[in-house]
Design a protein around this motif. Sequence first.
Motif, PDB file in Angstrom:
ATOM      1  N   GLY A  55      38.256  44.196  41.819  1.00 42.72           N
ATOM      2  CA  GLY A  55      39.628  44.233  42.307  1.00 42.72           C
ATOM      3  C   GLY A  55      39.710  45.087  43.558  1.00 42.72           C
ATOM      4  O   GLY A  55      38.917  46.020  43.726  1.00 42.72           O
ATOM      5  N   ALA A  56      40.636  44.767  44.449  1.00 38.07           N
ATOM      6  CA  ALA A  56      40.782  45.577  45.655  1.00 38.07           C
ATOM      7  C   ALA A  56      42.251  45.658  46.053  1.00 38.07           C
ATOM      8  O   ALA A  56      43.001  44.707  45.855  1.00 38.07           O
ATOM      9  CB  ALA A  56      39.961  44.986  46.794  1.00 38.07           C
ATOM     10  N   VAL A 108      47.679  47.933  40.716  1.00 32.14           N
ATOM     11  CA  VAL A 108      46.619  48.227  39.745  1.00 32.14           C
ATOM     12  C   VAL A 108      46.889  47.466  38.450  1.00 32.14           C
ATOM     13  O   VAL A 108      45.978  46.848  37.881  1.00 32.14           O
ATOM     14  CB  VAL A 108      46.518  49.745  39.483  1.00 32.14           C
ATOM     15  N   LEU A 111      45.819  43.955  38.825  1.00 32.28           N
ATOM     16  CA  LEU A 111      44.360  43.791  38.847  1.00 32.28           C
ATOM     17  C   LEU A 111      43.753  44.008  37.463  1.00 32.28           C
ATOM     18  O   LEU A 111      42.863  43.273  37.038  1.00 32.28           O
ATOM     19  CB  LEU A 111      43.742  44.761  39.864  1.00 32.28           C
ATOM     20  N   CYS A 116      39.938  42.939  35.984  1.00 28.26           N
ATOM     21  CA  CYS A 116      39.002  43.557  36.922  1.00 28.26           C
ATOM     22  C   CYS A 116      38.245  44.709  36.250  1.00 28.26           C
ATOM     23  O   CYS A 116      38.826  45.488  35.501  1.00 28.26           O
ATOM     24  CB  CYS A 116      39.727  44.077  38.161  1.00 28.26           C
ATOM     25  N   ILE A 119      38.012  48.712  40.542  1.00 27.56           N
ATOM     26  CA  ILE A 119      39.103  48.531  41.502  1.00 27.56           C
ATOM     27  C   ILE A 119      38.897  49.487  42.671  1.00 27.56           C
ATOM     28  O   ILE A 119      38.774  50.700  42.489  1.00 27.56           O
ATOM     29  CB  ILE A 119      40.468  48.794  40.838  1.00 27.56           C
ATOM     30  N   PHE A 142      37.667  53.121  38.878  1.00 24.02           N
ATOM     31  CA  PHE A 142      38.501  53.251  40.071  1.00 24.02           C
ATOM     32  C   PHE A 142      37.702  53.959  41.157  1.00 24.02           C
ATOM     33  O   PHE A 142      37.038  54.954  40.889  1.00 24.02           O
ATOM     34  CB  PHE A 142      39.774  54.049  39.752  1.00 24.02           C
TER      35      PHE A 142
END
Lengths: 432, 371
Positions: A55-56, A108, A111, A116, A119, A142
């Motif tokens: 995830g981004a 977030v 995602l 995800c 991230i 994260f």
Amino acid sequence: MKRKLLTFVMAMAMVLGLASCGGGGTTSTDGSQSTTGSASSTGTSTAQNTDFKVGAIYINKKSDTAGYTYAHHTGITTAMEALGLDTNTQLVIVDEVAEDDNAVGAAVDTLVGEGCNIIFGISFGYINAMDQKAQEYPDVIFSHATGYKSNETNFNNYFGRIYQARYLAGIAAGMKSLETGNNNIGYVTAYGTEYAETCSGINGFTLGVQSVNPDATVYVKELGAWADEVNESAFAKELIDSFGCGVIAQHCDSAQPQIAAADAGVFGCGYNSDMTADAPTAHLTAPIWNWNVYYQKAIETAMNCTPDQFVTEMGGGAYYGGLAEGFVDISPLTENCAPNTQAVIDAVRELIVSGEWDVFSGVKLSYDIAEDGTVTINKTDAPLVTSERDEVKDDVVVVPANTEIVPAGGASVEDGVITGTMNYFVDGVKVV
Amino acid sequence: MSIHVVKRDSLSFGKKVLIYLGAVATALILGGLLLLAMGVDPVAYYSRMFTMGMIGNKIAYKAAENYLKIFVPLVVTSVALSLAFKMRFWNIGGEGQFILGAVAAATVAFQLGPILPQPVTLLLMCLAGMLCAGLYGVMVAALKVKFGTSETLLTLMLNYVALYFITFLGETQAAWNFYLDEESVRPIFANFSKIVSFPSIPIGKFGLNVCVIFAVLIGILIYVYLKYTKQGYEIAVVGDSPGTAHYAGMKVNRIILRTVFLSACLIGLAAAFKVGTVGILSTTVTDDVGWTGIIVAWLAQLNTIAIFVISALIGVLQYGSTAAAATFAQVDSSFADMLQGAILFLVLAADFFIRFRVVFAKKGGVTNGNG
């Protein structure tokens, strides 16, 4: 009265329309879910890879074709392709997310909801939201660019020793100044001592310049903004016209300073990406980022460990790669560079990569270039001293002029200072 | 030949519904063609958009909570704007009033939050937000009744004053600036959600924020206020004809001041709900509700019940767009915005054709006084 009723019915009709659309969604999503399920049940290593999701959260658009978000997006997709991940199905991106805890938190949630496993957040202002969400979702990793917060399990930050690349670019600029006999070098920067990132960049560059040409002065002009194309150009012009600068370096987003240098017939060092195409007659080299180096390491690590081991596996909460890791570098030298520039830079690069020497230490470099082009590096113990300007914050002098930061022969300034608290310029910098 | 735009007397019920549905369908088909051109399956995209990505989502309850965080400020702001619009006072300063309300509420949270009990702080946050936003709005109304200035221009301009004010707060590191995070080297807003925030009622994993209930209550109160009270009637009369209102002995200026103050107050309350829920200021704190609220109020034809329905739908559109764009590599946030814009634009265009009809007439044929 009639009108009101009609509106209500119209709206209800819309609701019903939406509800029926939603029904269609159920089946299609269920279908794709079952496919994923069957893939993972085969239990091969490729099946594990197809389960893994990256995830981004981006500050600008994922479709950008230049700039900061583009650099990160390219880094992530390059890394994923190298690892055999599908960027169409295994990369989920929420883009144009403002530096707003609420917006970042919602991104977030989206995602995590998509499943995800790791991230990435690329903008500094995401720091607190990511910190908070890392606690809320311990099963997700994260990773935050340019920040300084982390925990001991699933939350780290990452940044690069761009000052090392800037030192090398400084050498190229210094060699050019010797060749042209012009000791004035200009530097258009977003900010000055307010941010350690810009401050350490200016200092690294200046030390590189002075290792070649101790008489050179780096004239710095601050934009007061991370991107300001109009002034990026105007400030470069002013540095050339009013201060007679023969090389223009920069810490700002666009290639405007390089274009201004080309227009004036002087030289320059870009930033972020190879700016040779923008200013072919002026550009020497640019300090650049290879974000994929970090992304590949982080994704690979995440794929092979549980979320709570991530920080340990990455060797700590702060990843700070440099020339040695290939995370930062300079773009290939152009023909505009002075003779022997490559040889000097290669020699210094080796010294930095081997870990034998670093930029902000009490040892200064100088070079002897033989007629056949071989380079000998001389190391001289000399203190790291601040510029002749008192550094003032809130009307209080925080670092007086000519303060000795590192004694002659002393070890390098700590990483925490370079990334977080450096608030002085070194000797040779002149803010104008 | 000349073209006239003529107000429609009436249009059959079925036709109106058809026109609106046709507008949405046209927008979706246009968007679908673009999606196809980009290699995205439109059905998959739309189903994700209209379900807000909640199907197959591990934490769908979070999506619902985040959706309500968008819905509440939007619906309260739209209701507030409808009050002023009913009086034909074109308050397009919702953004600015929202920002000032947010700053005021945050000020209370930072300064009084650590000392006072949470319910008291929350109440004071709401009152402070209402007062600041209300004064910011009524200032324009006062200039209008006193000097006849244009409220459209003034409220519009004051949006930017407020926006630059909050940007200033967000970027200025100084000893007095308690809005910022002290620990951070770069200026970022501090979070106060640990000191004070609106509670949620847990329903399973889903937490229903009390602000949702307040928003519904506000809707009911305003509906009753407009429909059954003397003041509500006054607003309608002033809106239809200030002259008539004056002739009927109504104090028109007082009604304008009172209503605009109430409208702006409610926007401030929406802002207090927002910052009290998210616990932080931001230069994007408004989520554009000051603008979107105008569209909502207009589409709902100022009907309070319709405002709730349309806000809910626009919220789905906004939240769903983000959720859908995230999972399709080819679709970025700009496309999602464009599709949203296309849908709203076509629905507004349909609205125009429901209210008016275009008449083509040969020169000298039909005359209606405009040549």
